[in-house]
Every structure is written in C-alpha cells, then in structure tokens.
Motif scaffolding. Structure first.
Motif, PDB file in Angstrom:
ATOM      1  N   ALA A 187     -14.162 -24.804 -14.970  1.00  0.00           N
ATOM      2  CA  ALA A 187     -15.534 -24.410 -14.658  1.00  0.00           C
ATOM      3  C   ALA A 187     -16.404 -25.654 -14.462  1.00  0.00           C
ATOM      4  O   ALA A 187     -17.172 -25.769 -13.498  1.00  0.00           O
ATOM      5  CB  ALA A 187     -16.097 -23.527 -15.779  1.00  0.00           C
ATOM      6  N   ARG A 188     -16.240 -26.600 -15.354  1.00  0.00           N
ATOM      7  CA  ARG A 188     -17.029 -27.846 -15.256  1.00  0.00           C
ATOM      8  C   ARG A 188     -16.658 -28.618 -13.992  1.00  0.00           C
ATOM      9  O   ARG A 188     -17.520 -29.134 -13.276  1.00  0.00           O
ATOM     10  CB  ARG A 188     -16.800 -28.701 -16.503  1.00  0.00           C
ATOM     11  N   ARG A 189     -15.372 -28.682 -13.741  1.00  0.00           N
ATOM     12  CA  ARG A 189     -14.877 -29.388 -12.549  1.00  0.00           C
ATOM     13  C   ARG A 189     -15.467 -28.788 -11.277  1.00  0.00           C
ATOM     14  O   ARG A 189     -15.986 -29.504 -10.412  1.00  0.00           O
ATOM     15  CB  ARG A 189     -13.350 -29.248 -12.556  1.00  0.00           C
ATOM     16  N   VAL A 229      -9.841 -18.720  -9.997  1.00  0.00           N
ATOM     17  CA  VAL A 229      -8.983 -19.586 -10.808  1.00  0.00           C
ATOM     18  C   VAL A 229      -8.621 -18.811 -12.070  1.00  0.00           C
ATOM     19  O   VAL A 229      -9.515 -18.316 -12.770  1.00  0.00           O
ATOM     20  CB  VAL A 229      -9.702 -20.894 -11.190  1.00  0.00           C
ATOM     21  N   ILE A 230      -7.323 -18.679 -12.341  1.00  0.00           N
ATOM     22  CA  ILE A 230      -6.883 -17.936 -13.529  1.00  0.00           C
ATOM     23  C   ILE A 230      -6.462 -18.903 -14.620  1.00  0.00           C
ATOM     24  O   ILE A 230      -5.526 -19.685 -14.443  1.00  0.00           O
ATOM     25  CB  ILE A 230      -5.718 -16.989 -13.177  1.00  0.00           C
ATOM     26  N   ALA A 231      -7.169 -18.844 -15.752  1.00  0.00           N
ATOM     27  CA  ALA A 231      -6.839 -19.680 -16.908  1.00  0.00           C
ATOM     28  C   ALA A 231      -6.758 -18.813 -18.165  1.00  0.00           C
ATOM     29  O   ALA A 231      -7.021 -19.275 -19.263  1.00  0.00           O
ATOM     30  CB  ALA A 231      -7.873 -20.789 -17.055  1.00  0.00           C
ATOM     31  N   ASP A 262      -4.681 -36.515 -25.117  1.00  0.00           N
ATOM     32  CA  ASP A 262      -4.095 -35.261 -24.646  1.00  0.00           C
ATOM     33  C   ASP A 262      -3.929 -35.261 -23.138  1.00  0.00           C
ATOM     34  O   ASP A 262      -4.242 -36.245 -22.465  1.00  0.00           O
ATOM     35  CB  ASP A 262      -4.928 -34.066 -25.107  1.00  0.00           C
ATOM     36  N   PHE A 263      -3.443 -34.139 -22.631  1.00  0.00           N
ATOM     37  CA  PHE A 263      -3.106 -34.048 -21.205  1.00  0.00           C
ATOM     38  C   PHE A 263      -4.347 -34.152 -20.323  1.00  0.00           C
ATOM     39  O   PHE A 263      -4.271 -34.596 -19.183  1.00  0.00           O
ATOM     40  CB  PHE A 263      -2.347 -32.747 -20.929  1.00  0.00           C
ATOM     41  N   ARG A 264      -5.487 -33.745 -20.859  1.00  0.00           N
ATOM     42  CA  ARG A 264      -6.676 -33.816 -20.010  1.00  0.00           C
ATOM     43  C   ARG A 264      -7.076 -35.264 -19.752  1.00  0.00           C
ATOM     44  O   ARG A 264      -7.563 -35.608 -18.685  1.00  0.00           O
ATOM     45  CB  ARG A 264      -7.825 -33.032 -20.636  1.00  0.00           C
ATOM     46  N   GLU A 265      -6.853 -36.107 -20.761  1.00  0.00           N
ATOM     47  CA  GLU A 265      -7.168 -37.519 -20.556  1.00  0.00           C
ATOM     48  C   GLU A 265      -6.167 -38.147 -19.578  1.00  0.00           C
ATOM     49  O   GLU A 265      -6.545 -38.887 -18.673  1.00  0.00           O
ATOM     50  CB  GLU A 265      -7.126 -38.235 -21.909  1.00  0.00           C
ATOM     51  N   VAL A 268     -10.271 -23.606 -23.467  1.00  0.00           N
ATOM     52  CA  VAL A 268     -10.368 -25.042 -23.185  1.00  0.00           C
ATOM     53  C   VAL A 268     -10.098 -25.334 -21.713  1.00  0.00           C
ATOM     54  O   VAL A 268     -10.880 -26.009 -21.041  1.00  0.00           O
ATOM     55  CB  VAL A 268      -9.379 -25.822 -24.075  1.00  0.00           C
ATOM     56  N   MET A 269      -8.993 -24.798 -21.209  1.00  0.00           N
ATOM     57  CA  MET A 269      -8.590 -25.093 -19.831  1.00  0.00           C
ATOM     58  C   MET A 269      -9.565 -24.490 -18.824  1.00  0.00           C
ATOM     59  O   MET A 269      -9.949 -25.143 -17.849  1.00  0.00           O
ATOM     60  CB  MET A 269      -7.185 -24.511 -19.625  1.00  0.00           C
TER      61      MET A 269
END
Lengths: 346, 346, 346, 346
Positions: free
Chosen positions: C37-39, C88-90, C288-291, C31-32
């Motif tokens: 990647a989208r960002r 970027v490490i996720a 959630d935190f993304r929002e 998810v993260m």
C-alpha cells in the motif's frame, strides 16, 4: 678492506664447505630482537643463534637462557667473535651507526633493523664505508619487501600492464604506540616504511616531502601530532600520499592502493576468516605489525641467511637505508615548518 | 515576493487538494535531462512530466514525442506556464543563474542540476534572492545525499560512535570525459561532488583548498591536467583528500573512507555478482555515474516531488550550491597558482 | 472469457487514454500488504492506491485512513468495484485461490503474493482457468526475479559463457520466524523462493526433491525441524542444494552460488558500508527480507503497473506459481518420509 | 617394541643433546616428495635432508644431486639407515602400508602423506601396530590442520561462542587432474581432505556418507563422474556437504562455511591483491594446492620436526588416517550404489 671482503667470503665459504649452519648473534633483545632470536632458533633453515647481547644484562641473561645460547655483554665483542658468522642488529636506532660500521670493519654480514641510522649524514657514512670496502655486507630490515602482496604489486607495476604509476595511496595505522613516541617519530619510525615501500614499488627516488597536520586525535597523548598526512613526490612525477595514524585504537592496518594509467590495485585488505553473528559480518584486525608481517619477517631472515651462506647480500641495501633516512629527515623538517621540502639524493 | 511565496504554496496545495500529480517541466534534455524526463515519466510517484525545453529544437521535439508531452522552445515560457507546477533544470551550467532566478521570481519550485551556477558570486546572488523571498524554492542536484551508503556514513559520523572525524579519503574516477573537458572542469564538475559530500558527511564548512598536479596520464588528452589531487581543510581541522581522475579508462569508481578517532568506514566498494573464471575472481565496474547513482537519482527526484507537493523543499539548498561553488572557485585558483587558497563563506 | 479479456484490455486502455493512473486495491493489509500500500502510494509511477481490504475491520480502517483511500470490508467487492483497475493480493495463502479466481472471472489483473495457493491442485486450477480465459491476468509475487543481482546471474547463465550449470548452492536464513511457523512452512514459505529462483536462473523444471534433517538448532522452538537441507534435481541434471535456517538469529541472509562447467558466480554478498573498529572489520546484516529485497519489491510493482497499463502481464506467471507449489508439496512429503520424492509437472 | 620406543626416544634425545639437526630421508620424490625435499633443505629449522629414495632410479639420482644428499634405491634401507633419524613418505598410496609398518618396526618417526593406506583395513592394521608399540610414531599428512584459517575456524567452534555446529558447507575444486584419475579417486584423493577437516573442525566422528551424482561436466574426461556432491553425517547430527569438482578449469579453490546456532564463519576466500582494470575488479586464483597450502605444508613439516626432536608426535595420528580411510571407503560404496552408507569406527 680487501681483508674484510676476504673474511666475509671466507666465513660464508667456511659455513658452506662444512655443511654447517650460519652462526648468528642478535644485538638488542627487546621485543624485535627477541622475535628475531626465536625466528633464527626455530624457523630458519641453515642458521643457528649462538649469542645475544643487550645493554640490559638481566634481559640478555634471560633471553640467552631461553634459547640456550651465550650472553655477550659487549655488542662489539659479539661482532668480532670468531664463532659468530653474521649479526642481526635490533638495538635502538642511535646505536646502529657504530655497530654497523664495526661489522663493516670486521667483514661481518649484518641485517640491521630500520632505521639504518637516525640521520641522512650517518647513513651516508655507512654507504661510503661499504662502497670503499668493495663488497655489500649490509642489509636493512625493510621487511615489507618480503611480503607476498608487496611483491605482487611490484611485479604488476614492473610489468607495465597498467601503464605508468600516478599515485600510491598509503594507510599506516597502529592501535597505539609507546609513551616516548614523539611527533617526529611518526615520520622517522612509521612513515619510513612507506618511504621504502614507495621506492621499492615504483622504482623511483623521492624528490620532495610535505607533511600536513590535520586535527590531532583526542585519543592520542596530549601534544602529539597524530595523525599526519605525508605527501611524497617522485622523480617521475608520481604522488604518494600517506596517512599515518599511530593511535587508531582498533588495530594495525597497512594498505596501499596503486593508481596507474589504465588500472589500479590494492593490497593489505586482510581477509581471512569472515564471520556473521549478531554483531554483523566481518573479520578481525591484526593487533600489531608482527601479526601482519610475521611471515614477511620469516622470509626476510631466511633469504638473508641463504644469501649470506652463498657469500652475498641481496636484500635492501645501505643505499636504501640512506635514501629512506634522507627522505624522513626532510619529512621532519616539513613537519616543523609546515612547508614542502625538497630531497637531494646526490 | 510574498506573492511568489503564496503562489508556490498555492501550487502545492492545489495539487494536493485535487489529489493530482505535480506537473513538471524539464529544461535541457541532453543526457541528464532525458534521464530526468524518463524518471519523472516512469518511476516517480505523484509527478507528471508535462513539458520539455531545449535550445536544440529537434531534440526538444524528439524527446517531447517520446514522452508524449509538450515541446516548449523558450525555457522561460515553461517556467511561467500556468500548467507547470515545478521545474527541473538540466541545461548547461552557464544558463542556470538566469533560469533559477526566473523560478524564484515566479514562485516555481526548482530542482537545479549541479553546479547551481558557475561562480560563487552568481550562486550567492541566488541565495540572497531566495532569502528575500522568504521561502525555499531551490534544491541543488547533489544526488549523493540520496545514496544509501552516503546516508549510512553520515549517520555513523553523526552518532559520534567513532569519535571526531579526522580524514575523508575520496576517490573519484571516470572512464573518460567529453572532448571539451578542461583541467578546471575536473574541479568544477567532478570534485564539486566531493565538496558537497564532505560538507554533508562532516557537517562542517571547508576553509581552504590546495590542488596538486601529479604526472598527467598519457591516456588523457594532451594538455589536460588529469589526474589531480585536491586537499580540502574543514573548519574543525579535518582533512579531505580527493583523487580525481577522469580518464581512468576502466570504469566509474567513487569511494570514500572516513577516518575517525576510534574507527574507520568505507563506502563505494561496489560488490554485487562475484565470479570466478579463467580470468580470476571478481566483478564488474559501473561504466558511468548513472549506473552507480541511478537509484540515488530516483530517490532524489521522488523526495523532491514529495516535498514540493507538501509545499516545501528539504534537499540540498541554494546555500549548499553556493558553498560548493565558492570552494571550487578557490580550487581553480589553486590549480592555476599551485598554492593553498583559503575560502571565506561569510 | 472473451468479455473478461476485453474488460482487462479496456481497463488498461481506458487508463492510458485518459493519461490516468492505474487504480489499485490491496487485499490483506498485514505487514506485507501495508508495504505494498505504501509502495503504491508513494513510490510507484502511474498507479494510485484507491482501496484496501482486510478481515480485520479496525486494521482496514487504520490503513485506509493513513493513505486516504477507501476501506472495503469484502475483498470480492473490491475486486468487482468499477473504480478498481487491478488488485494486489497479500492475504493469507489459504484465501488466495478464491480471490484469484474471482479476479480471473471479472477480468481484473492481479499481483498475488506467493504462494499462489497452498496446494499444487488448487494452483493448477488457476492455471487452467486463466488458460481458458485466453489472457494472462495473474502475476505471482516472486520478487527475487526483480532483484538486480538475480537478473545478472540469470543473464550470465543464459549467455552460456561459463558452460552448462552444474550446481546452485543456496543459503536462506532468517533471524527468526513467528510462533506459528511449522516445519512444513520452512519448505512452503521459505524454500519456495529458492524453488522459483532455481527455475528462473536455470530455465529448467525441477524433477525431484529430498529434504534432509540435520540436528535442530537449540535456538529454534522445541519440535521445529530447523534448519533443513533441501536437494532439488533439475530436468537437465543440475543439483540445487538449499540450506534453510529460519532461526539463524543474526539476521537475514540470502546467497546463491552458481557452479558451471567453466566458472562460478555468487550473489547476495551484501557489502555496503564497511567499518573498522575495536570490534574488527565488517558490515551490518539486513534484519529481514524487506531490507534485503525492498528495491526488488519496488521494481516488481512498478513493472507490474507498467505492464498492466499496457494491457499485459510479463512477470512470473500462474504456471510459475503452480510449479513452485508442486515442488514444495513434494518437499513436504520428503520432509515427512525422509525419502526422495519425484515431481511430475505434466 | 619397547626397544623401538627406546630407539625413537634415543634418536630424538641424541639429536637434541648434540644440538644437532634431525636427519630426514624422503621416500618417493615425485612432485610432492620433491616439494618436501626442498622444504626440508631450505625452509625447515632443525632438520637436514640426508637421503632420498624412489623406484625411479634416474629421478632419485637427479633429486639427490640437486640437494647434495645420498640416493638410496631401497626405501627400507633408508628406513633402517642408522644415519636417518626420521622419514617422510611421499610414495604412491599402495606402498604406504609396508613402509609405515617398517618405520614402526624400527622405531622411526614417520610423516606419511595422505592417504595413510588405501583401505580402512590396512589403516587399522597400522593403528593397532602403533598401539602395541606403546608410542606414537606416525603422523599423517593432513596439512590443512596447519593452515592458519582452519585453525582459526576450529578455535571458533571450540569456543562455543556461536553455539553448536549445524552445517559445514565445503567447496573443493581443482583446475584439472591427471589422466589416470577415476571417479573413485574424487572421494579417495580429494574428499579425504574434507573428511579429515570436518573431523578436525567439529571434533566428531562421521557416521554416514551419501554421494550424489549431478550432471557430469563436459569439460571432464568422458566417463568421469565429475563433479560429485558428498553428504557426511556426524555423530552429533551435523551435516557436512562437499562439492568436489576436479575439472573446474579456472583454478584451485577450497572454501568452508561453518553454520552454527548463533552465527556462521567462512574461510578460504582468498583475497590478496585486488585490481581494477578494463576486465573489472578482482584478483587471481591459486593454480593448485601447493600455492594455496604452501605455508601450511611448511608449518606442518616444521612442527613435525620440532615434535620429533622433542621425542614426540603431535600432528594427525594413525587413527585420523584410519578414520578418513573408513569414511572414504564408505563414500566409494555410496558412489557405486547411489545409496547412503553408514560408517562404523568401532
């Protein structure tokens, strides 16, 4: 006249001298009158409910029994009763003129629910009768003047700190209204509060009224022009806009925003308990004016009792009742014609 | 025309095919244009600022140097430059018509700051030119449509959950304005945002405008009619009222309250950090529109770049620019005459 | 080391000199990672996603296809790829140590999602490796430092205007958590954010931790100690209390109240659209935190890209990752023993 | 005893039968006692202030004159006065035990300001004396139970709608305190309100107390441990945390947040008039507890008078006073030792 004045003073003096409570009769014991009866019986210091009166004999009886006071059929008998020191009028508006004039005639202090009367002419008649009497006996039930937030807002305007007022944006919404409510009554019974509030807050008379008619809500009864948008112009050039919407469904909401030259202020935001749950965050909305303005009514009646016991009246006057009636009459004309109508309060 | 269409498509296709960024020129690099230049250079994915242009040669030079791009004196040279894929217009309003038409002629996608042009007639000319072209190349810079709160409010209206809209109450306040601001510009430059927002939120055209003139603030320059109160009527009968006040002194504030048949909603409350100190409790107020709508501008430009790279435009159209111009022209007429003015968008 | 340093600088310089974008690989595309990647693909200026990597080959393939980039099975191959400028490490926490050390070894700038590693010891190892390298290449993903409200609060503390900080009262609630969540993870995965936020806001290290265990919610999975109440003591004597509650059901809520000697400040109130309807007044709560922190993530990544292109790193450092890991390790010990545990960051 | 009971009932019955007011004496006419004297004289229905008493003879005289009542030097003479129906005790805490016991001995209903007494032992003595008497005559002045927001919060807990309570987060801040205030008094005089509020809201006894000592504010007098952070554990496992800070400088602030299994609720946000000006947006903060809880005091006294006139007492009981005293005594021990202290209310 001078007799009546003497009587009023005597009444108050008598009550004060014997350390006794002000003996009050309530005329009209529908929802509002019952509220006042309960208030006088259980939350007002220095007053005692002694009688109630209503055209509905059974209701009069029931309310009298509930509070352990006398039921008096004829309102004029209550007004002239030697054991009644002062009167609260909560009868329908059309009955006010005759009852208030009777109070003036007999020197009885009276707290009259708004509207003072149903026309500017009859309200003016009361103003003149009282002026001839030479003593103020009439207080009109504009309870918002006793709400802490309105008082803060007025003090802020009066302080001049934010400069001159330019706008008042007013919201007046009810969840619903009784079936007999007409389009004119939105002006006469609802907007009348904003008319008085604007005069109170700004300290200026209103000189013109325009009533606009947006799309009616499908939640309102067929044929009722609800909501309306009312524009009031003041002598000093401030503009007061009022949204009145009496079938807003979700509750009772009264808000006012002052816009002045160097700042603004809002009252009526109504925050108390705020919860967060699956439904989101937020709070509840008062159901009706008694929930929103209950404390203001308590204060209004307490201060009226205190003043009457001192032999005076210091709340909204008959003139305030007349000014509101004149503005609302112009509002009804504007509602009918669609035109701006000027108000002349000379 | 069909050539131009091909060119536009080709441009986007070319950029996409080589995985390259959209090469953008900004025309007019005053405050707004510099903002856009910085945005395109540092916060927009898929775009590259390649040139700037301004009548002020020194300013053009300075901004070009700051961002390491070419300074192009003639805006039309920038528009026709083969190394420019798209253009942002941030020149003064009177220059827009000619520049946008040049973009259309050469098939160059353009994001034009509001107003599209300074009159309804010239805006309509652009609408027609684009229609003949057969492809949408023009987006108008109504950035509020990209603000998250406006989008939420629009979605709420569109959901029908609260019933039909009855009112929009709008507040539009600036701390202050430049010296050259005229009374007409309150309508043309400020209220134009509410005109578009109302159309966007309600999904209805505006059919009549009335501009009211309350007492002018003594904080406003002598002779400026500030504030104003503007009433917009929509095709469906909703009423939109706008307080516009461009010398409110204390900061920038834009709020909107929707009133619908079964509920209301407010946006623009602006709560972030809330402090309590000897001064009371509260927060700070944005100084200007860039602080309040900065994120909306970022989103606007990012989406415009994304759309142009796909060979399309999906933001506010030339028609939106025309509709706003027509309503504002009526507003200026109402400001002058004091009368309600109808708008015909046929 | 000096070689690696040179490489990093060279990378950035190379990108800058050719005006090119920073070529980024994302390791771990759950998810993260997909969010990042989208960002990088659609909202970050100056960067280009070029590769993704994940232990799940099918997922790697799908995400690579979605963004039109290469799928690289081996994360170390991505790190050493000459066409990758930064990483970027996720990936899951346990994989971080080896991957970050590889980045350091090859001089590759890395933005590593929190936690830096899963123990204080391994985090310290990274701190030392980077120190020996003589250049900062590691940034840890404490995104709250890029949230506008946290930044305002920090500036307020730093200004000294309210005096020295005495308390931070923190709320950290999630609607729910994945099934594998353990009681320790409330400290390691959730409170870790407050640990960093407290250090960031107060500018002091944390010296002791106590974890209290109130009644567990019956809405939490059997056996999970949820909620917890965590007390952090700072070197200067301020007290930080954290309610962490990861099955709060109603949504995601993160709030902080600073109490200083002469005033207080709150962030995280989360007011945007406020509605009034039959359900009362109020607004919605982020899921959630993304929002809640979406914009902070965007800013974090944009600033990281900007810094890396300049050949530097200016976000939360490996030391910040280590300090948080050490405090959280003490927290886990306190959770187990019920005792206050001191932290030594020497 | 049975005599006393009869007397109490007789008193109330007598008052009721003659329609007369409850005749009240106020013992102790410092700030709080004068407040109560004014309240009983001017805002309480069905009661009449008849006497005041204070160790300071001049003050007694002045207050007696202000309200036109008798000055009684000896408090016990006031308690046993046949023309006194009930007593309000607002003397210093150390005087409470003897005065309340005298009330019990003579069957006089008493509203005793908090604390009931200054130790758990002496409070328990009162509980037992009243129990032996077989009738409730004592009400303790925990006025928050009469605040509308506390009542809403309690009703919400009791409804079970949000599930079981997990936390109460409490804030208790004063602008400043008198010079004689000691560190122990933060627990005994301030936190005592949260102790009662927690018991009232949660309906559970408190079983352990821990007092934490963060850095003292440099705005507090030298040597005073201010602020403190108090943790209360309830029988059911809920955790109550209280920030008490009596030199917060900026005003009086009391807030509580309930955290339950499926939602949360906050009270004490204190929004009334909200202004926007050059200083930002916001409102004012109450200066002291009388401003914040004035209406609660009015309600407390009115309900106490109503109940006493009916021959009963229905407010916070002697047991409530004892429980609070026992918890606060444990709190003082924790403050001194730095350790968690258990409370045994058997």
């Amino acid at each position: 006249m001078s007799t009546a004045t003497t009587t009023a003073t005597a009444t108050a003096t008598a009550a004060a001298s014997r350390g006794g409570d002000l003996r009050v009769a309530v005329l009209g014991v529908g929802v509002m009158g019952q509220d006042h009866a309960r208030r006088l019986s259980t939350r007002t210091a220095g007053a005692r409910l002694v009688a109630v009166s209503d055209v509905d004999a059974a209701r009069t009886r029931a309310v009298a029994d509930e509070f352990g006071v006398r039921a008096v059929h004829d309102p004029f008998a209550a007004i002239t009763d030697p054991d009644v020191d002062a009167v609260v009028i909560a009868t329908p508006g059309f009955a006010h003129e005759e009852q208030v004039l009777a109070c003036l005639e007999h020197g009885v202090p009276v707290l009259c629910e708004k509207p003072l009367t149903t026309s500017a002419e009859t309200s003016l008649r009361i103003v003149r009768a009282e002026r001839e009497l030479g003593q103020q006996l009439v207080q009109v039930g504009f309870m918002r003047r006793f709400d802490a937030e309105y008082q803060q807002l007025r003090a802020l305007v009066a302080s001049g700190e934010l400069g001159r007022p330019l706008f008042l944006h007013c919201i007046h919404r009810n969840a619903s209204i009784p079936p007999h409510f007409t389009s004119e009554m939105l002006v006469l019974d609802s907007v009348v509060h904003e008319v008085d509030a604007a005069r109170y807050l700004l300290g200026e008379e209103i000189t013109a009224v325009t009533v606009l008619r947006p799309r009616a809500s499908s939640e309102a009864p067929e044929g009722l022009q609800d909501p309306q948008f009312v524009l009031l112009e003041t002598a000093g050039g401030a503009l007061v806009d009022v949204e009145v919407f009496v079938n807003a469904r979700y509750g009772y909401e009264v808000r006012t925003e002052l816009v002045a030259e160097r700042g603004t202020a809002q009252i009526g935001l109504g925050v108390d308990l705020v919860r967060r749950s699956a439904a989101g965050w937020g709070g509840s909305i008062p159901r009706d004016f008694r929930e929103r303005f209950g404390a203001a009514y308590d204060t209004e009646v307490q201060r009226w009792v205190d003043a009457v016991r001192r032999g005076t009246v210091d709340g909204p006057s008959a003139w305030d009742g007349y000014a509101a009636a004149a503005v609302c009459a112009a509002g009804v004309e504007s509602l009918r014609t669609g035109r701006r109508v000027e108000v002349d309060l000379s």
